[in-house]
Scaffold this motif. Structure first.
Motif, PDB file in Angstrom:
ATOM      1  N   ALA A   1      66.458  64.079   7.572  1.00 18.36           N
ATOM      2  CA  ALA A   1      66.037  64.276   8.391  1.00 18.36           C
ATOM      3  C   ALA A   1      64.271  63.857   8.079  1.00 18.36           C
ATOM      4  CB  ALA A   1      66.151  65.649   8.798  1.00 18.36           C
ATOM      5  N   ARG A   2      63.829  62.645   8.989  1.00 25.89           N
ATOM      6  CA  ARG A   2      62.910  61.970   9.054  1.00 25.89           C
ATOM      7  C   ARG A   2      61.640  62.739  10.126  1.00 25.89           C
ATOM      8  NH1 ARG A   2      62.099  58.991   4.679  1.00 25.89           N
ATOM      9  NH2 ARG A   2      64.048  58.313   3.736  1.00 25.89           N
ATOM     10  N   LEU A   3      62.362  62.967  11.557  1.00 26.33           N
ATOM     11  CA  LEU A   3      62.041  62.931  12.814  1.00 26.33           C
ATOM     12  C   LEU A   3      62.889  63.737  13.318  1.00 26.33           C
ATOM     13  CD1 LEU A   3      59.993  61.345  14.249  1.00 26.33           C
ATOM     14  CD2 LEU A   3      61.729  59.784  15.516  1.00 26.33           C
ATOM     15  N   ALA A   4      61.607  65.174  14.254  1.00 24.68           N
ATOM     16  CA  ALA A   4      61.595  66.155  14.521  1.00 24.68           C
ATOM     17  C   ALA A   4      60.824  66.501  15.756  1.00 24.68           C
ATOM     18  CB  ALA A   4      61.797  67.659  13.698  1.00 24.68           C
ATOM     19  N   VAL A   5      62.461  66.487  16.936  1.00 24.26           N
ATOM     20  CA  VAL A   5      61.200  66.608  18.517  1.00 24.26           C
ATOM     21  C   VAL A   5      61.621  67.651  19.229  1.00 24.26           C
ATOM     22  CG1 VAL A   5      63.221  65.971  19.620  1.00 24.26           C
ATOM     23  CG2 VAL A   5      61.203  66.006  20.778  1.00 24.26           C
TER      24      VAL A   5
ATOM     25  N   HIS B   1      53.121  71.294  -0.745  1.00 24.05           N
ATOM     26  CA  HIS B   1      55.071  71.068  -0.215  1.00 24.05           C
ATOM     27  C   HIS B   1      54.128  69.259   0.546  1.00 24.05           C
ATOM     28  CE1 HIS B   1      55.988  75.050  -0.775  1.00 24.05           C
ATOM     29  NE2 HIS B   1      55.047  75.154  -0.668  1.00 24.05           N
ATOM     30  N   PRO B   2      55.787  68.831   0.727  1.00 21.71           N
ATOM     31  CA  PRO B   2      55.379  67.711   1.534  1.00 21.71           C
ATOM     32  C   PRO B   2      54.839  67.625   2.782  1.00 21.71           C
ATOM     33  CG  PRO B   2      57.724  67.638  -0.155  1.00 21.71           C
ATOM     34  CD  PRO B   2      56.991  69.405   0.452  1.00 21.71           C
ATOM     35  N   PRO B   3      54.030  67.319   3.136  1.00 21.20           N
ATOM     36  CA  PRO B   3      53.348  67.472   4.271  1.00 21.20           C
ATOM     37  C   PRO B   3      54.406  67.122   5.513  1.00 21.20           C
ATOM     38  CG  PRO B   3      52.274  65.538   3.671  1.00 21.20           C
ATOM     39  CD  PRO B   3      52.707  65.682   2.347  1.00 21.20           C
ATOM     40  N   VAL B   4      53.982  67.355   6.332  1.00 15.30           N
ATOM     41  CA  VAL B   4      54.205  66.797   7.664  1.00 15.30           C
ATOM     42  C   VAL B   4      53.713  66.606   8.782  1.00 15.30           C
ATOM     43  CG1 VAL B   4      56.120  67.824   9.877  1.00 15.30           C
ATOM     44  CG2 VAL B   4      56.841  68.367   7.232  1.00 15.30           C
TER      45      VAL B   4
ATOM     46  N   LEU C   1      62.057  68.831   7.912  1.00 14.96           N
ATOM     47  CA  LEU C   1      61.654  67.854   7.351  1.00 14.96           C
ATOM     48  C   LEU C   1      61.127  67.416   5.924  1.00 14.96           C
ATOM     49  CD1 LEU C   1      59.250  67.334  10.564  1.00 14.96           C
ATOM     50  CD2 LEU C   1      61.843  66.295   9.549  1.00 14.96           C
ATOM     51  N   ARG C   2      60.140  69.190   5.336  1.00 11.54           N
ATOM     52  CA  ARG C   2      60.433  68.901   3.616  1.00 11.54           C
ATOM     53  C   ARG C   2      61.682  68.997   3.432  1.00 11.54           C
ATOM     54  NH1 ARG C   2      57.097  74.554   2.939  1.00 11.54           N
ATOM     55  NH2 ARG C   2      55.276  73.995   4.293  1.00 11.54           N
TER      56      ARG C   2
ATOM     57  N   ALA D   1      55.778  69.639  23.601  1.00 12.42           N
ATOM     58  CA  ALA D   1      56.435  68.202  23.953  1.00 12.42           C
ATOM     59  C   ALA D   1      55.712  68.042  22.068  1.00 12.42           C
ATOM     60  CB  ALA D   1      57.580  67.704  24.343  1.00 12.42           C
ATOM     61  N   ILE D   2      56.389  67.792  20.556  1.00 13.82           N
ATOM     62  CA  ILE D   2      55.147  68.187  19.941  1.00 13.82           C
ATOM     63  C   ILE D   2      57.009  66.540  19.121  1.00 13.82           C
ATOM     64  CG2 ILE D   2      54.187  67.874  17.490  1.00 13.82           C
ATOM     65  CD1 ILE D   2      53.406  70.575  18.924  1.00 13.82           C
ATOM     66  N   LEU D   3      56.005  65.237  18.371  1.00 17.20           N
ATOM     67  CA  LEU D   3      56.932  65.179  17.479  1.00 17.20           C
ATOM     68  C   LEU D   3      56.515  64.817  16.963  1.00 17.20           C
ATOM     69  CD1 LEU D   3      59.202  63.169  17.711  1.00 17.20           C
ATOM     70  CD2 LEU D   3      58.475  60.929  18.014  1.00 17.20           C
ATOM     71  N   LEU D   4      57.331  65.603  15.203  1.00 12.77           N
ATOM     72  CA  LEU D   4      56.986  65.418  13.989  1.00 12.77           C
ATOM     73  C   LEU D   4      57.377  64.726  12.682  1.00 12.77           C
ATOM     74  CD1 LEU D   4      56.469  69.500  13.543  1.00 12.77           C
ATOM     75  CD2 LEU D   4      54.886  67.388  14.106  1.00 12.77           C
ATOM     76  N   ARG D   5      57.280  63.890  12.056  1.00 13.00           N
ATOM     77  CA  ARG D   5      57.534  63.010  10.968  1.00 13.00           C
ATOM     78  C   ARG D   5      57.768  63.168   9.461  1.00 13.00           C
ATOM     79  NH1 ARG D   5      54.124  59.284   9.106  1.00 13.00           N
ATOM     80  NH2 ARG D   5      52.125  59.249  10.419  1.00 13.00           N
ATOM     81  N   ARG D   6      58.622  63.057   8.686  1.00  8.64           N
ATOM     82  CA  ARG D   6      57.658  63.476   7.252  1.00  8.64           C
ATOM     83  C   ARG D   6      57.814  61.794   6.687  1.00  8.64           C
ATOM     84  NH1 ARG D   6      63.850  63.567   5.007  1.00  8.64           N
ATOM     85  NH2 ARG D   6      63.619  61.423   3.437  1.00  8.64           N
TER      86      ARG D   6
END
Length: 550
Positions: free
Chosen positions: A530-534, A400-403, A518-519, A545-550
């Motif tokens: 969606a490219r950036l998720a908080v 899968h595409p990594p996050v 994000l996938r 808190a964590i900020l995740l991106r694709r």
């Protein structure tokens, strides 16, 4: 154990015994530092202001001002029938010193934030006098409510230009069945989620070299599968690193711990898991098939259980009451969050509750602990979620595409307390939020989706403001009619329905949903591009808190 009036008895400790006994002569006593003369509650081992060990219990006036209150309508204890008023009062002697208590001797409608009160005592045992408060008949004006803590000078500068976040990725997610009263052994749910996550990452259990969980151990109330040991006993992966506990920066802080282990080179692939079986546990208790010891209240419950403040619903409702007093507004803003969660859940086949609700339904539902009604509270469920944290250089080999992890927010900036520190918002929602944005060049306007912890509607509101999507007190204008937090809005909030409707998976469910978003795999509820998720976690102290991106 309860008092003659039905109150749970606290277990006095070596530091708190004099506080609980002070009512014997009708005088309230709290800790005072002999060096700086500051008052503190509860009694500390050393002064938190000057670190002196010269601590004594000193008599105070017993007069105070109500700074937060909730009318509890829920029957938490068979021996303590509702309704009753739970309040936080600030002592006249030092308004920074507060007590959680009950307001007694009057109708609930007669008490409000700013009411002046005085102490009275109820003898609960030979050595325990429970301090309660009643309206002060001698008061001629209303009291002043303390200003919020100023956190502006507490944010620490980044200690290094490098970031551990850059060396890790989330490569797999898995979830067991989720439902109400599944009556399935929690370890079975755990293994189901772990198998799904490992397969999702294209790995085998032989590839897994780390295990981490929250909260670990034998936590009561259906909140864990038992920790690391019983899971390793089943999986037998022989990990090089393990961790489990309940003092991470929120439940998802356990995933941050896995990131640190991977970035340090201790592991390549860490399996993180979180299991709850609260719904089945509650059913077993009701049926008399699960017996809990009748013991005195200890730990954080020592100062809450005697007042019937048995639930986070009570503790967080107190903060919500202070918020509305300071900023204005009311329950409609919370209702918009609840209605949006249910609307989103309708598109999620895994959600526990999918039937739509309206704002009228929200207001018609029974009250739990003002200002919270039934739909302000999340849904206890049975289920498990697992997440694989891998070294970033392994990501191209995964199916899968990594996050990727852009930043974490973990700094403690607020007083770690439910009543001595932050009252305007959920405790610990402000500090981690500020820390998160200090570790990235992104800002709130860049986020495409918010997976914000919603153990109660007010939690999500606190995170919205703490993270800077709107200013303090600005949530009502930001949320408006709900369109801003709906799919297609400015910040889609919890597209899967959150814990309010999809079920309380205690933080990990938000990480899984963020990865799906994000996938681009969140069928039926996908946020466009969606490219950036908080992601936030922690229904109070502590949180992160964590900020995740694709």
């Amino acid at each position: 154990m309860t008092s003659p009036s039905g109150r749970p008895l606290p277990q006095p400790t070596l530091r708190s015994a004099e506080f609980w006994a002070s009512g014997a002569d009708g005088v309230l006593r709290v800790a005072r530092c002999g060096r700086c003369e500051r008052l503190t509650h509860p009694c500390p081992a050393a002064c938190p202001h000057c670190r002196s060990r010269d601590i004594e219990m000193a008599a105070v006036s017993g007069r105070a001002v109500v700074v937060a209150l909730t009318v509890n309508e829920q029957q938490w204890l068979p021996s303590l029938p509702p309704p009753y008023v739970i309040a936080i009062v600030a002592l006249d002697d030092d308004p920074a010193v507060r007590l959680t208590t009950n307001i007694v001797g009057c109708d609930a409608a007669d008490v409000s934030i700013g009411s002046r009160v005085r102490v009275t005592f109820e003898k609960a045992d030979d050595d325990i006098w429970i301090p309660l408060f009643e309206l002060d008949p001698d008061a001629i004006d209303r009291g002043t409510v303390p200003e919020p803590e100023d956190l502006s000078g507490r944010l620490r500068a980044r200690p290094s230009s490098s970031k551990f976040e850059e060396s890790v990725a989330i490569t797999g997610i898995g979830q067991s069945r989720v439902g109400r009263r599944l009556m399935v052994d929690p370890l079975t749910l755990t293994v189901d989620a772990c198998e799904a996550a490992v397969a999702d990452a294209g790995l085998t259990f032989e590839d897994i070299d780390g295990l981490v969980t929250y909260p670990g151990g034998a936590t009561a109330g259906g909140l864990t599968e038992g920790g690391i040991m019983p899971v390793e006993e089943i999986l037998r992966i022989r990990p090089t690193w393990v961790n489990g506990g309940n003092e991470f920066p929120g439940q998802n802080g356990s995933i941050v711990a896995a990131m640190l282990a991977v970035s340090a080179g201790l592991c390549r692939h860490v399996l993180c898991y979180r299991t709850v079986w609260e719904s089945s546990h509650a059913a077993l208790v009701r049926e008399g098939r699960w017996h809990s010891p009748n013991a005195r209240a200890t730990g954080m419950m020592e100062g809450r259980a005697p007042y019937g403040a048995m639930s986070a619903a009570n503790w967080i409702a107190l903060c919500a009451s202070h918020y509305f007093h300071r900023y204005g507004g009311g329950r409609e803003t919370l209702g918009r969050i609840a209605v949006t969660a249910r609307t989103n859940a309708a598109a999620n086949p895994e959600a526990v509750y999918r039937n739509p609700i309206t704002l009228d339904d929200y207001f018609s539902a029974r009250m739990i602990s003002s200002p919270f009604g039934l739909y302000d509270c999340d849904v206890p469920v049975d289920g498990a979620v697992a997440v694989i944290v891998s070294a970033a250089d392994t990501a191209p080999d995964r199916p899968h595409p990594p996050v990727f992890v852009e930043a974490v927010g973990t700094q403690i900036m607020e007083t770690l307390s439910w009543d001595q520190g932050t009252l305007t918002h959920l405790p610990q929602s402000l500090g981690p939020s500020a820390h998160l944005w200090s570790r990235t060049d992104f800002g709130p306007d860049d986020a495409d989706v918010g997976l914000l912890y919603d153990g109660f509607t007010f939690n999500a509101l606190s995170w919205l403001e703490g993270l800077g999507f709107c200013e303090p007190g600005g949530a009502a204008d930001f949320i408006g009619d709900g369109s801003a937090i709906s799919l297609g809005g400015r910040l889609p909030l919890n597209p899967h329905g959150g814990q309010l409707s999809a079920g309380r998976l205690h933080g990990y469910g938000f990480v899984r949903e963020a990865v799906l978003q994000l996938r681009q795999e969140a069928d039926g509820r996908q946020v466009d591009d969606a490219r950036l998720a908080v992601v936030t976690s922690g229904g109070g102290v502590p949180s992160g808190a964590i900020l995740l991106r694709r």
